[in-house]
Design a protein around this motif. Structure first.
Motif, PDB file in Angstrom:
ATOM      1  N   ARG A   1      58.960  27.977  85.856  1.00  0.00           N
ATOM      2  CA  ARG A   1      60.404  28.162  86.053  1.00  0.00           C
ATOM      3  C   ARG A   1      60.774  29.638  86.057  1.00  0.00           C
ATOM      4  NH1 ARG A   1      62.142  26.015  81.647  1.00  0.00           N
ATOM      5  NH2 ARG A   1      62.647  27.987  80.625  1.00  0.00           N
ATOM      6  N   GLU A   2      60.234  30.391  85.097  1.00  0.00           N
ATOM      7  CA  GLU A   2      60.595  31.801  84.975  1.00  0.00           C
ATOM      8  C   GLU A   2      60.006  32.645  86.106  1.00  0.00           C
ATOM      9  OE1 GLU A   2      59.215  32.830  81.092  1.00  0.00           O
ATOM     10  OE2 GLU A   2      60.870  31.794  80.049  1.00  0.00           O
ATOM     11  N   ASP A   3      58.751  32.368  86.475  1.00  0.00           N
ATOM     12  CA  ASP A   3      58.063  33.218  87.454  1.00  0.00           C
ATOM     13  C   ASP A   3      58.248  32.771  88.903  1.00  0.00           C
ATOM     14  OD1 ASP A   3      57.170  34.595  85.277  1.00  0.00           O
ATOM     15  OD2 ASP A   3      55.135  33.796  85.318  1.00  0.00           O
ATOM     16  N   LEU A   4      58.610  31.492  89.101  1.00  0.00           N
ATOM     17  CA  LEU A   4      58.722  30.980  90.456  1.00  0.00           C
ATOM     18  C   LEU A   4      60.103  30.412  90.782  1.00  0.00           C
ATOM     19  CD1 LEU A   4      55.263  29.171  90.854  1.00  0.00           C
ATOM     20  CD2 LEU A   4      55.936  31.390  91.754  1.00  0.00           C
ATOM     21  N   LEU A   5      60.512  29.399  90.049  1.00  0.00           N
ATOM     22  CA  LEU A   5      61.748  28.700  90.413  1.00  0.00           C
ATOM     23  C   LEU A   5      62.973  29.593  90.312  1.00  0.00           C
ATOM     24  CD1 LEU A   5      61.129  25.197  88.795  1.00  0.00           C
ATOM     25  CD2 LEU A   5      60.470  26.057  91.051  1.00  0.00           C
TER      26      LEU A   5
END
Length: 204
Positions: A132-136
């Motif tokens: 979530r933090e690095d992609l979404l």
């Protein structure tokens, strides 16, 4: 109409709410019509000559070719566009007509995680937090493919979780610039034709 096209149309209307139309040239199929003013937010102009229509301005530049009167080709109701068919008639473009879709990107990443998740609840939670933090959270910023390629997360057993074969995923949809240009063409033609009809009614 898809969610992306609905959002692009609402965004387009926010730009052109106060636009005025100026007919700079009008000689049969040779037209030059401006909406807004250069330097104002969301200004654009439509130029036609037999068989061609070009849009330039804040919605990028695209030139289409199909029938002698291209105003008739794009004559539709406000809010309706046909980007797929119209893309086949492009003969020149100032920017790409496709871009990574935030919706498709998010769906593909979540689906891949779900298919490959571990049996450990804690492990899954930590992995998904990193995703979530690095992609979404980066969806829609234009760096999605780079983020996928760079993503690394080490699990408790020391193995590395990465996204494999992501380049085979279908992540693209129409670019916001192209969709807004399509909306601008239809909206501008409707304004022009309404003005022409009003002028003819007054003259009669």
């Amino acid at each position: 109409m898809s969610l992306l096209m609905e959002e692009s149309y609402r965004g387009f209307l926010n730009y052109v709410g106060g636009h005025e139309m100026t007919i700079l040239h009008e000689d049969g199929l040779y037209r030059h019509v401006r909406f807004g003013r250069p330097g104002s937010c969301g200004w654009f102009q439509l130029v036609t000559w037999p068989g061609y229509l070009s849009i330039t301005g804040d919605f990028e530049s695209f030139t289409f070719a199909r029938i002698p009167d291209m105003f008739e080709f794009f004559k539709e109701r406000d809010g309706y566009i046909n980007p797929g068919y119209w893309a086949e008639k492009l003969v020149a473009q100032g920017t790409k007509i496709e871009a990574v879709s935030a919706e498709k990107f998010t769906s593909a990443v979540v689906h891949d995680f779900w298919e490959r998740r571990d049996d450990s609840i804690g492990e899954n939670a930590a992995l998904f937090r990193a995703i979530r933090e690095d992609l979404l959270d980066q969806a829609g910023h234009g760096f999605e493919r780079h983020a996928l390629d760079e993503f690394r997360h080490y699990l408790d057993d020391g193995t590395k979780f990465t996204f494999e074969d992501w380049w085979e995923w279908d992540l693209n949809d129409w670019s916001i610039h192209y969709l807004r240009a399509c909306h601008a063409i239809v909206w501008g033609i409707n304004k022009y034709q309404a003005a022409v009809a009003e002028k003819a009614a007054v003259a009669a």
